[in-house]
Motif scaffolding. Sequence first.
Motif, PDB file in Angstrom:
ATOM      1  N   LEU A   1      13.635 -16.249  -1.164  1.00  0.00           N
ATOM      2  CA  LEU A   1      13.480 -14.904  -0.603  1.00  0.00           C
ATOM      3  C   LEU A   1      12.116 -14.726   0.063  1.00  0.00           C
ATOM      4  CD1 LEU A   1      15.106 -12.650  -3.361  1.00  0.00           C
ATOM      5  CD2 LEU A   1      16.103 -13.402  -1.187  1.00  0.00           C
ATOM      6  N   ILE A   2      11.103 -15.360  -0.514  1.00  0.00           N
ATOM      7  CA  ILE A   2       9.761 -15.298   0.093  1.00  0.00           C
ATOM      8  C   ILE A   2       9.763 -16.023   1.429  1.00  0.00           C
ATOM      9  CG2 ILE A   2       7.367 -16.065  -0.140  1.00  0.00           C
ATOM     10  CD1 ILE A   2       7.651 -15.600  -3.174  1.00  0.00           C
ATOM     11  N   MET A   3      10.396 -17.197   1.473  1.00  0.00           N
ATOM     12  CA  MET A   3      10.482 -17.959   2.728  1.00  0.00           C
ATOM     13  C   MET A   3      11.253 -17.187   3.798  1.00  0.00           C
ATOM     14  SD  MET A   3      11.215 -21.837   1.373  1.00  0.00           S
ATOM     15  CE  MET A   3      11.558 -22.376   3.045  1.00  0.00           C
ATOM     16  N   LEU A   4      12.233 -16.401   3.392  1.00  0.00           N
ATOM     17  CA  LEU A   4      13.025 -15.618   4.335  1.00  0.00           C
ATOM     18  C   LEU A   4      12.331 -14.316   4.724  1.00  0.00           C
ATOM     19  CD1 LEU A   4      16.554 -16.123   2.716  1.00  0.00           C
ATOM     20  CD2 LEU A   4      15.725 -17.122   4.866  1.00  0.00           C
ATOM     21  N   ASN A   5      11.123 -14.108   4.210  1.00  0.00           N
ATOM     22  CA  ASN A   5      10.289 -12.955   4.553  1.00  0.00           C
ATOM     23  C   ASN A   5      10.950 -11.621   4.199  1.00  0.00           C
ATOM     24  OD1 ASN A   5       7.855 -11.903   5.556  1.00  0.00           O
ATOM     25  ND2 ASN A   5       8.777 -11.491   7.557  1.00  0.00           N
ATOM     26  N   THR A   6      11.644 -11.579   3.087  1.00  0.00           N
ATOM     27  CA  THR A   6      12.182 -10.307   2.608  1.00  0.00           C
ATOM     28  C   THR A   6      11.050  -9.449   2.053  1.00  0.00           C
ATOM     29  OG1 THR A   6      12.669 -11.249   0.433  1.00  0.00           O
ATOM     30  CG2 THR A   6      14.436 -11.298   2.086  1.00  0.00           C
ATOM     31  N   ALA A   7      11.292  -8.134   1.912  1.00  0.00           N
ATOM     32  CA  ALA A   7      10.231  -7.218   1.485  1.00  0.00           C
ATOM     33  C   ALA A   7       9.942  -7.333  -0.011  1.00  0.00           C
ATOM     34  CB  ALA A   7      10.613  -5.785   1.836  1.00  0.00           C
ATOM     35  N   CYS A   8      10.977  -7.378  -0.834  1.00  0.00           N
ATOM     36  CA  CYS A   8      10.803  -7.452  -2.287  1.00  0.00           C
ATOM     37  C   CYS A   8      12.184  -7.667  -2.918  1.00  0.00           C
ATOM     38  CB  CYS A   8      10.166  -6.173  -2.836  1.00  0.00           C
ATOM     39  SG  CYS A   8      11.211  -4.714  -2.635  1.00  0.00           S
ATOM     40  N   ILE A   9      12.204  -7.889  -4.199  1.00  0.00           N
ATOM     41  CA  ILE A   9      13.470  -7.994  -4.931  1.00  0.00           C
ATOM     42  C   ILE A   9      13.471  -6.967  -6.057  1.00  0.00           C
ATOM     43  CG2 ILE A   9      12.594  -9.845  -6.440  1.00  0.00           C
ATOM     44  CD1 ILE A   9      15.480 -10.917  -6.530  1.00  0.00           C
ATOM     45  N   CYS A  10      14.594  -6.238  -6.192  1.00  0.00           N
ATOM     46  CA  CYS A  10      14.766  -5.241  -7.251  1.00  0.00           C
ATOM     47  C   CYS A  10      15.940  -5.693  -8.128  1.00  0.00           C
ATOM     48  CB  CYS A  10      15.065  -3.865  -6.657  1.00  0.00           C
ATOM     49  SG  CYS A  10      13.766  -3.265  -5.549  1.00  0.00           S
ATOM     50  N   ILE A  11      15.667  -5.919  -9.406  1.00  0.00           N
ATOM     51  CA  ILE A  11      16.664  -6.504 -10.309  1.00  0.00           C
ATOM     52  C   ILE A  11      17.010  -5.506 -11.413  1.00  0.00           C
ATOM     53  CG2 ILE A  11      17.183  -8.470 -11.800  1.00  0.00           C
ATOM     54  CD1 ILE A  11      14.824  -9.935 -10.377  1.00  0.00           C
ATOM     55  N   GLU A  12      18.320  -5.328 -11.626  1.00  0.00           N
ATOM     56  CA  GLU A  12      18.803  -4.488 -12.723  1.00  0.00           C
ATOM     57  C   GLU A  12      18.961  -5.366 -13.972  1.00  0.00           C
ATOM     58  OE1 GLU A  12      22.146  -1.347 -12.468  1.00  0.00           O
ATOM     59  OE2 GLU A  12      23.047  -3.064 -13.506  1.00  0.00           O
ATOM     60  N   LEU A  13      18.152  -5.098 -15.001  1.00  0.00           N
ATOM     61  CA  LEU A  13      18.208  -5.878 -16.244  1.00  0.00           C
ATOM     62  C   LEU A  13      19.266  -5.312 -17.173  1.00  0.00           C
ATOM     63  CD1 LEU A  13      14.382  -6.367 -16.996  1.00  0.00           C
ATOM     64  CD2 LEU A  13      15.925  -7.911 -15.768  1.00  0.00           C
ATOM     65  N   GLY A  14      19.868  -6.219 -17.923  1.00  0.00           N
ATOM     66  CA  GLY A  14      20.795  -5.775 -18.952  1.00  0.00           C
ATOM     67  C   GLY A  14      22.202  -6.245 -18.738  1.00  0.00           C
ATOM     68  N   SER A  15      22.775  -6.014 -17.569  1.00  0.00           N
ATOM     69  CA  SER A  15      24.181  -6.356 -17.353  1.00  0.00           C
ATOM     70  C   SER A  15      24.396  -7.854 -17.184  1.00  0.00           C
ATOM     71  CB  SER A  15      24.723  -5.615 -16.124  1.00  0.00           C
ATOM     72  OG  SER A  15      23.956  -5.950 -14.977  1.00  0.00           O
ATOM     73  N   SER A  16      23.463  -8.546 -16.507  1.00  0.00           N
ATOM     74  CA  SER A  16      23.617  -9.992 -16.286  1.00  0.00           C
ATOM     75  C   SER A  16      22.473 -10.795 -16.897  1.00  0.00           C
ATOM     76  CB  SER A  16      23.706 -10.286 -14.788  1.00  0.00           C
ATOM     77  OG  SER A  16      24.822  -9.639 -14.206  1.00  0.00           O
ATOM     78  N   ILE A  17      21.240 -10.320 -16.705  1.00  0.00           N
ATOM     79  CA  ILE A  17      20.070 -10.989 -17.287  1.00  0.00           C
ATOM     80  C   ILE A  17      19.222  -9.941 -17.993  1.00  0.00           C
ATOM     81  CG2 ILE A  17      20.044 -12.863 -15.598  1.00  0.00           C
ATOM     82  CD1 ILE A  17      17.738 -11.435 -14.200  1.00  0.00           C
ATOM     83  N   THR A  18      18.426 -10.399 -18.928  1.00  0.00           N
ATOM     84  CA  THR A  18      17.592  -9.457 -19.699  1.00  0.00           C
ATOM     85  C   THR A  18      16.112  -9.603 -19.412  1.00  0.00           C
ATOM     86  OG1 THR A  18      17.503 -11.040 -21.536  1.00  0.00           O
ATOM     87  CG2 THR A  18      19.266  -9.369 -21.578  1.00  0.00           C
ATOM     88  N   ALA A  19      15.705 -10.681 -18.693  1.00  0.00           N
ATOM     89  CA  ALA A  19      14.275 -10.889 -18.433  1.00  0.00           C
ATOM     90  C   ALA A  19      14.099 -11.831 -17.243  1.00  0.00           C
ATOM     91  CB  ALA A  19      13.577 -11.469 -19.665  1.00  0.00           C
ATOM     92  N   ILE A  20      12.875 -11.783 -16.679  1.00  0.00           N
ATOM     93  CA  ILE A  20      12.488 -12.700 -15.601  1.00  0.00           C
ATOM     94  C   ILE A  20      11.504 -13.704 -16.184  1.00  0.00           C
ATOM     95  CG2 ILE A  20      11.587 -12.887 -13.248  1.00  0.00           C
ATOM     96  CD1 ILE A  20      14.041 -11.134 -13.479  1.00  0.00           C
ATOM     97  N   THR A  21      11.696 -14.968 -15.870  1.00  0.00           N
ATOM     98  CA  THR A  21      10.848 -16.013 -16.460  1.00  0.00           C
ATOM     99  C   THR A  21       9.406 -15.887 -15.981  1.00  0.00           C
ATOM    100  OG1 THR A  21      11.252 -17.597 -14.689  1.00  0.00           O
ATOM    101  CG2 THR A  21      12.831 -17.561 -16.489  1.00  0.00           C
ATOM    102  N   LYS A  22       8.500 -16.368 -16.810  1.00  0.00           N
ATOM    103  CA  LYS A  22       7.069 -16.318 -16.478  1.00  0.00           C
ATOM    104  C   LYS A  22       6.757 -17.113 -15.223  1.00  0.00           C
ATOM    105  CE  LYS A  22       5.384 -15.596 -21.206  1.00  0.00           C
ATOM    106  NZ  LYS A  22       4.530 -16.140 -22.303  1.00  0.00           N
ATOM    107  N   ASP A  23       7.378 -18.279 -15.051  1.00  0.00           N
ATOM    108  CA  ASP A  23       7.116 -19.107 -13.866  1.00  0.00           C
ATOM    109  C   ASP A  23       7.514 -18.382 -12.587  1.00  0.00           C
ATOM    110  OD1 ASP A  23       6.110 -21.079 -15.443  1.00  0.00           O
ATOM    111  OD2 ASP A  23       7.909 -22.350 -15.388  1.00  0.00           O
TER     112      ASP A  23
END
Length: 541
Positions: free
Chosen positions: A74-96
């Motif tokens: 997404l960074i390479m594609l020059n998108t503005a940002c990512i907004c993720i809804e936690l809970g339904s599919s994933i519960t956290a974003i990895t530290k890396d």
Amino acid sequence: MKMMLTVEDVLQRKPFQYAKVLAGRNGLNRPVKWSHILEVDNAEEFVNGGELILTTGINLQHGQKSQLDYIEKLIMLNTACICIELGSSITAITKDALAFAEMHDYPVIVFEETVKFVEITQELHTSIINRHHQMLTDLDKLSTEFHSLSLQPNGIMKILQAVHHYFHKPASFLSRDSIQCYPLDKKGAISSINEQDLENRPCIEHDGDIILSAAVRMFDQVWGYIVLVEADTIHHEFCTLVLDRAATAISQVMLRYKELAERKHCLEEDFIRSCLSNDLVEYDHFNSILPTFYANTAYRLLCIPTHPNHLAFTNGRADIHNTQISMMLRTLLHKEGYSPIIAVRPYEVICIIFPCSNHENTKGHWEKLSVKLTQLSLKLFNAPLFGISSSYSNLELCAKAYEETNDVLHLRKQAESISPFYDDLGIYRLLLPLQKTGILQRYIDDYLGDIIEYDKRNNSELLKTLAVYLECNGSRKVAAERLFIVRQTLYHRMEKLRSLLGDEFIAPASRLSLEAAIKAYELENSLRKKQDELLIHEGRN
């Protein structure tokens, strides 16, 4: 209203009141051009850049590497940002993944509660479309304002003031002769900018500032640049559109200045007319147009036929056409370091050219000017037709200089490869005066008459053979190759030439006479051909 949404603006909206920024806070100023719900890995097929990405994280369930790879993409594609809804599919974003986003100032935003993506996209898209509409409205209003200001006194400065008031940034106009800036105290900040730095580069960095510019053009020539200092790169495209409109308005101001100046040049036309008609010229009357150094500087006279291809112009169109040529010529000469006096006639522009210093009066500088004049002539007429006289110090010899330019033009219309300088005409400087008296034809008959008559009776090429043989300095081998004949055929022709011209026709004195006669024949023959073409052209009209 701001011209473009940023990630920070989006976070102030109601659907994002409980959102959290986990990484990339330094990138909250990234522009948001659109929003997109994306739940697949092949993001490159669905985004163009600048999108706010909404996802439930279905495609991020495969562990640490999948999240890192996805954010990197997404960074390479020059998108503005990512907004993720936690809970339904994933519960956290990895530290890396978060560390990688932080390193690239890429905002990662999470919703810890369920949100309606449709409400987010609807609100954002409405806002973005409204902003685009407002930008178009502003652009239209600014265009009208710039045009109105261009009609007022000191129009250029007022246009710069309008640009400054809209963007709240310093605006300037850079031309070869001056720098105008608003606010006035910002002039020093752009005085070090070079026009060459702006050529074909609408956005540059200068002394830590982002500089946007647009070229001010007239008659396909760049006359200067309007410059916006400390520009906002987020709104680069819109700023450039505004500057383009301002540049068009400034070009209209400059065009009116130039037209007024050209009208004042009527005095120059009177001066040249007096010089060419050998009238008694009262130089005191023309002091305002003569350069102060004219009495100590040699000049040359330039003549450009303005309708070399016999273009059909009405009187009104011809006047406009010739005035534009005069303006372009004057600009070119000033830029190259010459002081011109120009007269516009119905079918030609005549110019007395004074070098501003002895440095510009060398043959090398005149030849450099000739290259520029050729480029101008090719652009205007698709033909490099102009003539330049010898150098003279006495203005009373203008009529003679004008006659020389016409001799050059007479020859160049027949062969464009001939030099535009009268100094370089060589043998033609002797032949042309003889042609005008009618003596030249008798000279041709005396030296080449028998050969010309023989060629007519036998449909042969003895005259061509003689011309090539002399050009090859008597080398039979080279002459045969040039004529595309075998040597035996050349030997036969040479014997015939010897019988018509005598055994000593190759002797130095005879050879010189024959070469002059051949050049004279070419001159006379091309003149007849040109006259025939004119008769055919007049017959068609």
